[in-house]
Design a protein around this motif. Sequence first.
Motif, PDB file in Angstrom:
ATOM      1  N   LYS A   1       6.180  -9.481  -3.691  1.00  0.00           N
ATOM      2  CA  LYS A   1       6.915  -8.253  -3.974  1.00  0.00           C
ATOM      3  C   LYS A   1       8.161  -8.190  -3.094  1.00  0.00           C
ATOM      4  CE  LYS A   1       3.084  -5.420  -5.672  1.00  0.00           C
ATOM      5  NZ  LYS A   1       3.600  -5.350  -7.063  1.00  0.00           N
ATOM      6  N   LEU A   2       9.254  -7.746  -3.696  1.00  0.00           N
ATOM      7  CA  LEU A   2      10.493  -7.511  -2.968  1.00  0.00           C
ATOM      8  C   LEU A   2      10.692  -6.010  -2.841  1.00  0.00           C
ATOM      9  CD1 LEU A   2      12.864 -10.152  -4.631  1.00  0.00           C
ATOM     10  CD2 LEU A   2      11.637 -10.333  -2.455  1.00  0.00           C
ATOM     11  N   TRP A   3      10.734  -5.534  -1.595  1.00  0.00           N
ATOM     12  CA  TRP A   3      10.865  -4.110  -1.316  1.00  0.00           C
ATOM     13  C   TRP A   3      12.281  -3.808  -0.846  1.00  0.00           C
ATOM     14  CZ3 TRP A   3       6.212  -1.402  -2.039  1.00  0.00           C
ATOM     15  CH2 TRP A   3       5.063  -2.193  -2.088  1.00  0.00           C
ATOM     16  N   ASN A   4      12.909  -2.799  -1.423  1.00  0.00           N
ATOM     17  CA  ASN A   4      14.218  -2.346  -0.984  1.00  0.00           C
ATOM     18  C   ASN A   4      14.036  -1.528   0.293  1.00  0.00           C
ATOM     19  OD1 ASN A   4      16.557  -0.510  -0.701  1.00  0.00           O
ATOM     20  ND2 ASN A   4      17.205  -1.413  -2.641  1.00  0.00           N
ATOM     21  N   THR A   5      14.655  -1.950   1.393  1.00  0.00           N
ATOM     22  CA  THR A   5      14.407  -1.294   2.681  1.00  0.00           C
ATOM     23  C   THR A   5      15.169   0.023   2.846  1.00  0.00           C
ATOM     24  OG1 THR A   5      16.130  -2.634   3.725  1.00  0.00           O
ATOM     25  CG2 THR A   5      13.862  -3.475   3.827  1.00  0.00           C
ATOM     26  N   ASN A   6      16.015   0.366   1.881  1.00  0.00           N
ATOM     27  CA  ASN A   6      16.655   1.678   1.916  1.00  0.00           C
ATOM     28  C   ASN A   6      15.750   2.740   1.302  1.00  0.00           C
ATOM     29  OD1 ASN A   6      19.150   0.934   3.140  1.00  0.00           O
ATOM     30  ND2 ASN A   6      19.836   0.088   1.193  1.00  0.00           N
ATOM     31  N   THR A   7      15.074   2.354   0.211  1.00  0.00           N
ATOM     32  CA  THR A   7      14.209   3.307  -0.489  1.00  0.00           C
ATOM     33  C   THR A   7      12.732   3.014  -0.270  1.00  0.00           C
ATOM     34  OG1 THR A   7      14.140   1.945  -2.498  1.00  0.00           O
ATOM     35  CG2 THR A   7      15.959   3.519  -2.279  1.00  0.00           C
ATOM     36  N   TRP A   8      12.413   1.807   0.178  1.00  0.00           N
ATOM     37  CA  TRP A   8      11.048   1.312   0.339  1.00  0.00           C
ATOM     38  C   TRP A   8      10.291   1.307  -0.991  1.00  0.00           C
ATOM     39  CZ3 TRP A   8      10.573  -1.504   4.364  1.00  0.00           C
ATOM     40  CH2 TRP A   8      11.269  -1.183   5.541  1.00  0.00           C
ATOM     41  N   GLN A   9      11.046   1.164  -2.078  1.00  0.00           N
ATOM     42  CA  GLN A   9      10.460   0.997  -3.393  1.00  0.00           C
ATOM     43  C   GLN A   9      10.440  -0.482  -3.770  1.00  0.00           C
ATOM     44  OE1 GLN A   9       9.145   3.691  -5.249  1.00  0.00           O
ATOM     45  NE2 GLN A   9       9.506   4.658  -3.251  1.00  0.00           N
ATOM     46  N   VAL A  10       9.516  -0.866  -4.674  1.00  0.00           N
ATOM     47  CA  VAL A  10       9.459  -2.253  -5.140  1.00  0.00           C
ATOM     48  C   VAL A  10      10.658  -2.540  -6.021  1.00  0.00           C
ATOM     49  CG1 VAL A  10       8.165  -3.937  -6.487  1.00  0.00           C
ATOM     50  CG2 VAL A  10       6.943  -2.326  -5.044  1.00  0.00           C
ATOM     51  N   GLU A  11      11.451  -3.519  -5.630  1.00  0.00           N
ATOM     52  CA  GLU A  11      12.606  -3.915  -6.426  1.00  0.00           C
ATOM     53  C   GLU A  11      12.206  -4.923  -7.495  1.00  0.00           C
ATOM     54  OE1 GLU A  11      16.560  -6.192  -5.177  1.00  0.00           O
ATOM     55  OE2 GLU A  11      16.541  -4.102  -4.489  1.00  0.00           O
ATOM     56  N   ASP A  12      11.217  -5.731  -7.195  1.00  0.00           N
ATOM     57  CA  ASP A  12      10.750  -6.716  -8.168  1.00  0.00           C
ATOM     58  C   ASP A  12       9.407  -7.279  -7.717  1.00  0.00           C
ATOM     59  OD1 ASP A  12      10.733  -8.219 -10.442  1.00  0.00           O
ATOM     60  OD2 ASP A  12      12.502  -9.419  -9.951  1.00  0.00           O
ATOM     61  N   THR A  13       8.620  -7.744  -8.668  1.00  0.00           N
ATOM     62  CA  THR A  13       7.393  -8.481  -8.402  1.00  0.00           C
ATOM     63  C   THR A  13       7.541  -9.864  -9.003  1.00  0.00           C
ATOM     64  OG1 THR A  13       6.027  -6.471  -8.429  1.00  0.00           O
ATOM     65  CG2 THR A  13       4.897  -8.573  -8.723  1.00  0.00           C
ATOM     66  N   LEU A  14       7.364 -10.900  -8.190  1.00  0.00           N
ATOM     67  CA  LEU A  14       7.611 -12.276  -8.609  1.00  0.00           C
ATOM     68  C   LEU A  14       6.297 -12.973  -8.937  1.00  0.00           C
ATOM     69  CD1 LEU A  14      10.210 -13.207  -5.834  1.00  0.00           C
ATOM     70  CD2 LEU A  14      10.626 -12.118  -8.057  1.00  0.00           C
ATOM     71  N   PHE A  15       6.249 -13.554 -10.139  1.00  0.00           N
ATOM     72  CA  PHE A  15       5.075 -14.285 -10.603  1.00  0.00           C
ATOM     73  C   PHE A  15       5.441 -15.766 -10.745  1.00  0.00           C
ATOM     74  CE2 PHE A  15       4.741  -9.970 -12.169  1.00  0.00           C
ATOM     75  CZ  PHE A  15       3.416  -9.626 -11.918  1.00  0.00           C
ATOM     76  N   GLY A  16       4.531 -16.657 -10.397  1.00  0.00           N
ATOM     77  CA  GLY A  16       4.800 -18.084 -10.529  1.00  0.00           C
ATOM     78  C   GLY A  16       3.725 -18.935  -9.901  1.00  0.00           C
ATOM     79  N   HIS A  17       3.097 -18.415  -8.862  1.00  0.00           N
ATOM     80  CA  HIS A  17       2.016 -19.144  -8.215  1.00  0.00           C
ATOM     81  C   HIS A  17       0.708 -18.947  -8.980  1.00  0.00           C
ATOM     82  CE1 HIS A  17       3.977 -20.660  -4.592  1.00  0.00           C
ATOM     83  NE2 HIS A  17       4.671 -19.531  -4.576  1.00  0.00           N
ATOM     84  N   ALA A  18      -0.148 -19.986  -8.955  1.00  0.00           N
ATOM     85  CA  ALA A  18      -1.430 -19.942  -9.648  1.00  0.00           C
ATOM     86  C   ALA A  18      -2.597 -19.705  -8.693  1.00  0.00           C
ATOM     87  CB  ALA A  18      -1.652 -21.236 -10.418  1.00  0.00           C
ATOM     88  N   ASP A  19      -2.285 -19.467  -7.428  1.00  0.00           N
ATOM     89  CA  ASP A  19      -3.301 -19.148  -6.419  1.00  0.00           C
ATOM     90  C   ASP A  19      -2.603 -18.290  -5.380  1.00  0.00           C
ATOM     91  OD1 ASP A  19      -5.596 -19.101  -4.820  1.00  0.00           O
ATOM     92  OD2 ASP A  19      -6.106 -21.172  -5.315  1.00  0.00           O
ATOM     93  N   GLU A  20      -3.296 -17.946  -4.299  1.00  0.00           N
ATOM     94  CA  GLU A  20      -2.703 -17.054  -3.311  1.00  0.00           C
ATOM     95  C   GLU A  20      -1.412 -17.623  -2.751  1.00  0.00           C
ATOM     96  OE1 GLU A  20      -4.648 -17.738   0.992  1.00  0.00           O
ATOM     97  OE2 GLU A  20      -6.071 -17.004  -0.505  1.00  0.00           O
ATOM     98  N   VAL A  21      -0.443 -16.753  -2.543  1.00  0.00           N
ATOM     99  CA  VAL A  21       0.819 -17.126  -1.905  1.00  0.00           C
ATOM    100  C   VAL A  21       0.595 -17.061  -0.406  1.00  0.00           C
ATOM    101  CG1 VAL A  21       3.285 -16.693  -1.776  1.00  0.00           C
ATOM    102  CG2 VAL A  21       2.016 -16.034  -3.833  1.00  0.00           C
TER     103      VAL A  21
END
Length: 325
Positions: free
Chosen positions: A100-120
Motif C-alpha cells: 500500500k502507498l499512503w499519502n503522508t499529507n492525508t494519510w489516505q491510501v493512494e494505491d494498493t499494488l498487486f503482483g506478488h504471489a506470496d507475502e511481500v
Amino acid sequence: MLFRSSGGGGRVRLIRVGDWKEETVLEGFSVDDVIALAFSPDGRYLAVGTEFYNPLILIWEMGKNKKHITLSGHRGYITGLAFSPDGRLLASASADQTIKLWNTNTWQVEDTLFGHADEVRSVAFSSDSKRLVSAGKDGLFCIWPTTGKSNERGSVLLPMDFNNPEVSADGKSVAGIAEDGRVRVLELATRREVAVPSALGGSNDSVFWLSDRELLVCAKRPVALKTWRLADNTTTTFQPGPPENQDSRFNYFPHQRMIVLTSLIPNYGNLVIRCWDAFSHRELSSRTFDRTVRFLYDCVFSSDGGSVAMAGLDDLRVWNLKAGL
C-alpha cells in the motif's frame, strides 16, 4: 539521545542516553508485536507496523511524543515499511501479498499494488522517489512507478531471490542479500544481473551503497565488514571482533559514514551497540545496555542519524543519538 521502551500497559518510556535517566512516560501506545519500523526523512514521524492478530500501522509524531494516526487496511501482518525520500509517500509491505502507498499529507491510501504471489518481505524507494522496489517470499523482485494513474501503474516482475533491497543513489542499481547469504546486484535499466566476486562469500546479512559504484557488505557470523568496488571489481574484508549472536541488525549512516551493529548477548538478552567508520573501519564506540530484550525484530535509524528505533518481542525502544552513545 532518547531511549524509548514500550512494555505492559501500553506505556512508552523516553530516556536520555547522556545520563540514562527516564525523561517521560507516554501513554496509549498498545501494540502486541512490533516487527516493522521506518522514520520519515525529516525525522518527524516513526511508522510502526504490527503483526498477526490486528495488522496496523501506527504513525508516531516524534516532536510531540504522541500517536498521530493509526492506518488500517492490510489483512496480513506488516512485514516492511519505507518512506519515500521526498517524504510524500509511505509504502507498507504485508503478508497479504500487497503493498500500500499512503499519502503522508492525508494519510489516505493512494494505491494498493498487486503482483506478488506470496507475502511481500520488504520495500525500498529510489533516491528520486520515482520508483519503488519490493522483494517477496515468492522469489520475485518487483519495480513499481510511484506516480501516474492508479489503474495504469504496472510493474516489472523479475525472478530475483533477495531480501531488503537497497537502491543506489543514482537509481541505476539495486542490491540485496539472497536466502543463502549471497550478494545480488541488478542494473535496473537493462534488468541485467551483475557478476559478484566470490570473495564476498555466502554468509552475508546486509548490504548498503557507499557510493553509486561501491557496496558495503555486512556479515555477522563472524562479524565482518566487506567492501566491493564495482568499477575495478576489488574487495576488502575487515573482521572487527568475535562472532555475534544471530539476533543482530546492521544499519548504515551515509552522512556520518558510520556502520552500526545492534545485537543481543546470547543467554542474557542484553543489548549491545557497536559503531565503526565505514571507510577506515575504526571503531567509534561500543556500549552494552543492561536491559533485557527477548527478541530483536527490527532496527532502524532516522536519516540524520539522530534517532534509532528497535522493535523486540512486546517491546519498542527509541534512542535519540545526538547526545552520542
